[in-house]
Design a protein around this motif. Structure first.
Motif, PDB file in Angstrom:
ATOM      1  N   MET A 194       0.842  -1.163   0.000  1.00 38.14           N
ATOM      2  CA  MET A 194       0.000   0.000   0.000  1.00 38.14           C
ATOM      3  C   MET A 194       0.896   1.237   0.000  1.00 38.14           C
ATOM      4  O   MET A 194       1.883   1.298   0.696  1.00 38.14           O
ATOM      5  CB  MET A 194      -0.898   0.011   1.233  1.00 38.14           C
ATOM      6  CG  MET A 194      -1.697   1.268   1.337  1.00 38.14           C
ATOM      7  SD  MET A 194      -2.534   1.546   2.905  1.00 38.14           S
ATOM      8  CE  MET A 194      -3.746   0.275   2.903  1.00 38.14           C
ATOM      9  N   ARG A 195       0.502   2.230  -0.787  1.00 30.62           N
ATOM     10  CA  ARG A 195       1.208   3.505  -0.828  1.00 30.62           C
ATOM     11  C   ARG A 195       0.306   4.613  -0.317  1.00 30.62           C
ATOM     12  O   ARG A 195      -0.888   4.630  -0.598  1.00 30.62           O
ATOM     13  CB  ARG A 195       1.625   3.848  -2.246  1.00 30.62           C
ATOM     14  CG  ARG A 195       2.694   2.969  -2.785  1.00 30.62           C
ATOM     15  CD  ARG A 195       3.088   3.469  -4.138  1.00 30.62           C
ATOM     16  NE  ARG A 195       4.067   2.566  -4.719  1.00 30.62           N
ATOM     17  CZ  ARG A 195       4.699   2.796  -5.827  1.00 30.62           C
ATOM     18  NH1 ARG A 195       4.452   3.897  -6.506  1.00 30.62           N
ATOM     19  NH2 ARG A 195       5.586   1.952  -6.278  1.00 30.62           N
ATOM     20  N   ILE A 196       0.917   5.521   0.374  1.00 29.13           N
ATOM     21  CA  ILE A 196       0.199   6.703   0.830  1.00 29.13           C
ATOM     22  C   ILE A 196       0.958   7.911   0.319  1.00 29.13           C
ATOM     23  O   ILE A 196       2.168   8.017   0.488  1.00 29.13           O
ATOM     24  CB  ILE A 196       0.109   6.751   2.362  1.00 29.13           C
ATOM     25  CG1 ILE A 196      -0.666   5.545   2.863  1.00 29.13           C
ATOM     26  CG2 ILE A 196      -0.524   8.061   2.819  1.00 29.13           C
ATOM     27  CD1 ILE A 196      -0.672   5.402   4.353  1.00 29.13           C
ATOM     28  N   VAL A 197       0.233   8.817  -0.314  1.00 29.99           N
ATOM     29  CA  VAL A 197       0.847  10.013  -0.875  1.00 29.99           C
ATOM     30  C   VAL A 197       0.163  11.236  -0.270  1.00 29.99           C
ATOM     31  O   VAL A 197      -1.047  11.372  -0.357  1.00 29.99           O
ATOM     32  CB  VAL A 197       0.714  10.039  -2.415  1.00 29.99           C
ATOM     33  CG1 VAL A 197       1.301  11.312  -2.973  1.00 29.99           C
ATOM     34  CG2 VAL A 197       1.362   8.811  -3.021  1.00 29.99           C
ATOM     35  N   VAL A 198       0.942  12.088   0.332  1.00 27.52           N
ATOM     36  CA  VAL A 198       0.423  13.340   0.873  1.00 27.52           C
ATOM     37  C   VAL A 198       0.739  14.428  -0.142  1.00 27.52           C
ATOM     38  O   VAL A 198       1.896  14.702  -0.433  1.00 27.52           O
ATOM     39  CB  VAL A 198       1.063  13.674   2.239  1.00 27.52           C
ATOM     40  CG1 VAL A 198       0.562  15.013   2.753  1.00 27.52           C
ATOM     41  CG2 VAL A 198       0.787  12.563   3.234  1.00 27.52           C
ATOM     42  N   THR A 199      -0.301  15.041  -0.680  1.00 26.30           N
ATOM     43  CA  THR A 199      -0.104  16.058  -1.717  1.00 26.30           C
ATOM     44  C   THR A 199      -0.275  17.471  -1.189  1.00 26.30           C
ATOM     45  O   THR A 199      -0.063  18.431  -1.902  1.00 26.30           O
ATOM     46  CB  THR A 199      -1.084  15.836  -2.884  1.00 26.30           C
ATOM     47  OG1 THR A 199      -2.423  15.926  -2.375  1.00 26.30           O
ATOM     48  CG2 THR A 199      -0.874  14.482  -3.528  1.00 26.30           C
ATOM     49  N   GLY A 200      -0.667  17.591   0.030  1.00 25.40           N
ATOM     50  CA  GLY A 200      -0.874  18.906   0.616  1.00 25.40           C
ATOM     51  C   GLY A 200      -1.418  18.758   2.013  1.00 25.40           C
ATOM     52  O   GLY A 200      -1.702  17.659   2.472  1.00 25.40           O
ATOM     53  N   MET A 201      -1.550  19.857   2.686  1.00 26.09           N
ATOM     54  CA  MET A 201      -2.061  19.802   4.046  1.00 26.09           C
ATOM     55  C   MET A 201      -3.123  20.873   4.190  1.00 26.09           C
ATOM     56  O   MET A 201      -2.890  22.039   3.869  1.00 26.09           O
ATOM     57  CB  MET A 201      -0.929  20.029   5.037  1.00 26.09           C
ATOM     58  CG  MET A 201      -1.288  19.747   6.428  1.00 26.09           C
ATOM     59  SD  MET A 201       0.240  19.676   7.366  1.00 26.09           S
ATOM     60  CE  MET A 201      -0.396  19.865   8.987  1.00 26.09           C
ATOM     61  N   GLY A 202      -4.267  20.476   4.658  1.00 26.21           N
ATOM     62  CA  GLY A 202      -5.352  21.420   4.861  1.00 26.21           C
ATOM     63  C   GLY A 202      -6.372  20.842   5.813  1.00 26.21           C
ATOM     64  O   GLY A 202      -6.344  19.659   6.126  1.00 26.21           O
ATOM     65  N   VAL A 203      -7.250  21.687   6.252  1.00 27.15           N
ATOM     66  CA  VAL A 203      -8.279  21.250   7.188  1.00 27.15           C
ATOM     67  C   VAL A 203      -9.507  22.138   7.019  1.00 27.15           C
ATOM     68  O   VAL A 203      -9.392  23.323   6.728  1.00 27.15           O
ATOM     69  CB  VAL A 203      -7.761  21.284   8.648  1.00 27.15           C
ATOM     70  CG1 VAL A 203      -7.441  22.687   9.074  1.00 27.15           C
ATOM     71  CG2 VAL A 203      -8.729  20.647   9.601  1.00 27.15           C
ATOM     72  N   VAL A 204     -10.648  21.517   7.139  1.00 25.01           N
ATOM     73  CA  VAL A 204     -11.918  22.236   7.180  1.00 25.01           C
ATOM     74  C   VAL A 204     -12.673  21.639   8.356  1.00 25.01           C
ATOM     75  O   VAL A 204     -13.090  20.487   8.313  1.00 25.01           O
ATOM     76  CB  VAL A 204     -12.726  22.065   5.872  1.00 25.01           C
ATOM     77  CG1 VAL A 204     -14.075  22.746   5.996  1.00 25.01           C
ATOM     78  CG2 VAL A 204     -11.952  22.615   4.689  1.00 25.01           C
ATOM     79  N   SER A 205     -12.799  22.400   9.425  1.00 21.63           N
ATOM     80  CA  SER A 205     -13.434  21.891  10.638  1.00 21.63           C
ATOM     81  C   SER A 205     -14.150  23.021  11.358  1.00 21.63           C
ATOM     82  O   SER A 205     -13.929  24.198  11.043  1.00 21.63           O
ATOM     83  CB  SER A 205     -12.378  21.271  11.556  1.00 21.63           C
ATOM     84  OG  SER A 205     -11.753  22.258  12.338  1.00 21.63           O
ATOM     85  N   PRO A 206     -14.971  22.683  12.338  1.00 22.60           N
ATOM     86  CA  PRO A 206     -15.677  23.728  13.083  1.00 22.60           C
ATOM     87  C   PRO A 206     -14.754  24.661  13.872  1.00 22.60           C
ATOM     88  O   PRO A 206     -15.158  25.734  14.268  1.00 22.60           O
ATOM     89  CB  PRO A 206     -16.576  22.944  14.038  1.00 22.60           C
ATOM     90  CG  PRO A 206     -16.779  21.637  13.364  1.00 22.60           C
ATOM     91  CD  PRO A 206     -15.480  21.350  12.669  1.00 22.60           C
ATOM     92  N   ILE A 207     -13.495  24.265  14.093  1.00 23.64           N
ATOM     93  CA  ILE A 207     -12.588  25.149  14.843  1.00 23.64           C
ATOM     94  C   ILE A 207     -11.542  25.815  13.956  1.00 23.64           C
ATOM     95  O   ILE A 207     -10.630  26.474  14.451  1.00 23.64           O
ATOM     96  CB  ILE A 207     -11.912  24.419  16.021  1.00 23.64           C
ATOM     97  CG1 ILE A 207     -11.046  23.257  15.561  1.00 23.64           C
ATOM     98  CG2 ILE A 207     -12.939  24.004  17.047  1.00 23.64           C
ATOM     99  CD1 ILE A 207     -10.176  22.656  16.662  1.00 23.64           C
TER     100      ILE A 207
END
Length: 68
Positions: free
Chosen positions: A1-14
Motif C-alpha cells: 500500500m502507498r500513501i501520498v500526501v499532496t498537501g495539508m489542509g483542514v476544514v473543521s468547526p474550529i
C-alpha cells in the motif's frame, strides 16, 4: 500500500486553515455550538459542529458544486 500526501489542509468547526485549526486545538476550543444554519427545533439535538464562513465555491468547480 502507498500513501501520498499532496498537501495539508483542514476544514473543521474550529478552523478552515491549518494554523487556525492548530491554534484553536491547542487552546482546547470547542467547535460545537447551537445550530444556526437551519431550523433544528424539530430535532432531538440542537447542537452541532458547524463550519462558519467556509466558501465552497473557492475550492470547487461549478460542476462539482451541483453535486453537493
Amino acid at each position: 500500500m502507498r500513501i501520498v500526501v499532496t498537501g495539508m489542509g483542514v476544514v473543521s468547526p474550529i478552523g478552515t486553515s491549518t494554523d487556525q485549526f492548530w491554534n484553536a486545538a491547542i487552546k482546547g476550543t470547542s467547535g460545537i455550538s447551537v445550530i444556526h444554519c437551519f431550523d433544528a427545533s424539530g430535532l432531538r439535538s440542537r447542537i452541532a459542529g458547524q463550519i462558519a464562513g467556509f466558501n465552497t465555491a473557492a475550492f470547487l468547480t461549478a460542476k462539482q458544486l451541483v453535486k453537493i
